[in-house]
Design an enzyme around this catalytic site. Sequence first.
Site, short mmCIF file in Angstrom:
data_model
loop_
_atom_site.label_atom_id
_atom_site.label_comp_id
_atom_site.label_asym_id
_atom_site.label_seq_id
_atom_site.Cartn_x
_atom_site.Cartn_y
_atom_site.Cartn_z
N GLY A 148 0.84 -1.20 0.00
CA GLY A 148 0.00 0.00 0.00
C GLY A 148 0.87 1.24 0.00
O GLY A 148 0.52 2.27 0.59
N GLY A 153 -0.32 4.93 -0.70
CA GLY A 153 -1.33 5.55 0.16
C GLY A 153 -0.76 6.64 1.06
O GLY A 153 0.46 6.77 1.23
N ASP A 154 -1.65 7.40 1.67
CA ASP A 154 -1.25 8.52 2.53
C ASP A 154 -0.47 8.07 3.75
O ASP A 154 0.51 8.71 4.14
CB ASP A 154 -2.49 9.31 2.98
CG ASP A 154 -2.95 10.30 1.93
OD1 ASP A 154 -2.22 10.49 0.93
OD2 ASP A 154 -4.04 10.89 2.09
N HIS A 157 -7.48 2.86 20.68
CA HIS A 157 -6.56 3.80 21.31
C HIS A 157 -6.85 3.99 22.80
O HIS A 157 -5.99 3.78 23.66
CB HIS A 157 -6.65 5.17 20.63
CG HIS A 157 -6.24 5.18 19.20
ND1 HIS A 157 -5.38 4.24 18.66
CD2 HIS A 157 -6.54 6.03 18.19
CE1 HIS A 157 -5.19 4.52 17.37
NE2 HIS A 157 -5.88 5.59 17.07
N LEU A 217 0.70 18.22 37.80
CA LEU A 217 -0.10 17.88 38.97
C LEU A 217 -0.70 19.16 39.53
O LEU A 217 0.02 20.11 39.86
CB LEU A 217 0.78 17.20 40.02
CG LEU A 217 0.11 16.81 41.34
CD1 LEU A 217 -0.95 15.74 41.09
CD2 LEU A 217 1.15 16.30 42.34
#
Length: 585
Positions: free
Chosen positions: A104, A107-108, A333, A477
Site C-alpha cells: 500500500g 497511500g497517505d 486507542h 499535577l
Amino acid sequence: MAAQITPPSSSSSSLAFSSEFNVWKPMRCCFFKWVSQVCPRIRPTNHFRIKSSNGHPLNAVSMQGGMDGSPLAKGINPEEQEEFFIDILDKEEALSTLSITVVGASGDLAKKKIFPALFALYYEDCLPKNFIVFGYARTKLTDEELRNIISTTLTCRIDKRENCKDKMEQFLKRCFYHSGEYNSEENFSELDSKLKKKEAGKLSNRLFYLSIPPNIFVDVVRCASMMASSANGWTRVIVEKPFGRDSESSAELTRCLKKYLTEDQIFRIDHYLGKELVENLSVLRFSNLIFEPLWSRNYIRNVQFIFSEDFGTEGRGGYFDNYGIIRDIMQNHLLQILALFAMETPVSLDAEDIRNEKVKVLRSMKPLELEDVIIGQYKGHNKGGRAYPGYTDDSTVPKNSITPTFAAAALFINNARWDGVPFLMKAGKALHRKRAEIRVQFRHVPGNLYKRNFGTDLDKATNELVLRVQPDEAIYLKINNKVPGLGMRLDRSDLNLLYRARYPTEIPDAYERLLLDAIAGERRLFIRSDELNAAWSLFTPLLKELEAKKIAPELYPYGSRGPVGAHYLAAKYNVRWGDLGGEDD
C-alpha cells in the site's frame, strides 16, 4: 499453509552463533537492546545505561546457559563486553539482510508516516548495514517515481546535521518499487525474485507492513506467505487497525490470518501505544513511590481519557462512515491506554507479562450499556465569519448517515483495586481544540481545614494529575497553594513537566518506535489476539444495539465542546470533565 513461513526459534537459552542464530537486531545505537533480547538472563551493573524501548537494564555482566566458554563468563569489563558483542554483530550483519516491504506504498499513511519513520531510523543508525525497502501497490510506478514521492515527505527533524541531504540520498537508493495486485500470487512471486536479487544470497529477514484496507489483509498475507516469505530467516507482518468491526469479524480475521502466520509473526499496531507519554505512563507509576500507593479506589475518584480533534472528516468520510468514532478511537486507542493505566504490576517488563496484565483488566470490565454512553454528530456552524460544514455535508458521506463523530462513555473495572471508580472516555471530531490526555482526579481531602476558602465548589480543591499525550507533551499535577500575602487566599497551581522545556531533543514519532520494536521482535507495544477479543467483547453488544435501534446522535456545532449529553453523563457519576477550563487546563 502456515508451515510455509519459517520463524526462527526464540526458546534457546544459550548463545549459538551458528545457522540457528538468524534473528537480526538493530545496530549500534540499539546495540544493548540486541544483547538483552539474545541473552534474557541479564544482571544489571551500576552503570544503568538506558536505551532500550523495553526498559531493560542495558549492561550485561553475567549470562548463563551455554556461555561458560565465552569471554562473558570470565568476568571481563563492560568495555570489553561491548567490543565482544559488536564484533559478533558486525559479522552477523555482514551475513544477513533486512527487507521491509510496505504494502500500500502509494497511500497517505505510507507516504506521511511509514517511509519518514524508516528514514528517521536510518538517520539515527538504528537499521542494519544491509537493508532494503520495497514499496508494493497497484499503482504503476518506477523506482525513481517512488523515490520522488518519498523524498517530499522526508525531513531531518531530529537535528540539523550537515550530512542530512547525503543521508536522504543514501536512504532513497535503498528504496525500490514493485507494482502488483494484492491477491496475485504471481505478482508476489515476482516481488520475491526482486527481493532475493537484492539480498544476494544472504540470510534474509523480511518485514511486511500492511498499509491497506482491512478487507484485503488476508489476500496479501496469503500471497506473501506462500510466495514471498523468507526461506532462512524470520518473516513478520505488521497489521494496521481496524481489526474487524465487532467480535465476530475480528475473530474471523484472526482465524484467517493464522492460516498463514503464527501469532508471534502478527504485529497488530496501535500507534498510540508508541507515543512518548503513553510509554511513560508505566514508568511514572511503577518507578515513583509517591504514585503507586495512590493508584486505587482509595484515593482516585475518577479517571478520564480524552481525545479530540479540531477538524472533521472533510473529504475522508467514506472510510470513517463505515466505522464511526467508537470503533476508530475508543475501542482501540483509548481502551489500550486504559488497560495500561489500570493494570497490576507485571512480573517483568517482558512483552507477555505486560500483555497478560492488560488482558486481566479487560476481562474484569463489564460490557458497555447504552445508558452509559452518549453519541453525537457535528453539524454545520458559522464562526468568525467562516462557515464550517457539517458531517453529512461531506460529499463522501451519505446524507442520512447517523454514524457518530463523538462519543462519551463510562466504564467500570470490577476488581479490588478499581471497584466503583468511573473511567470516563470522550472522543470526537470537529471539537474546539486538538488534544489527547489522561486526567486522574483524586478524592476530596477528608475534613479539609480550608474548605471554606473554596466555597461550595469542592472540585476546585481536588488534586488532579494530567498526562497530556498531544500536543505539547506534558505531565502536571494540580495542587492547592497559598497565594503570597497577608491574607489566606488559596490558589490552584500546577507542578508542571513540560517536555519541550525539560527535554530539548526531538521526541521520536510513534511509528519509529513501533517499527523498531517489530524489527527487533519486541511485542510489548503490539496487541495480542486474546487482548483484541477481550476489547471487542466490551463494545460489540453496544455497537449492535446502536445499529439495531438506529439511535440518532445528538447534534453539536462544529468547533464546540461536543454534545450537552456528555456533561449529563459525567454528572451522573458526580464527575466534571477536566477539560472544561481555560487553555492550560
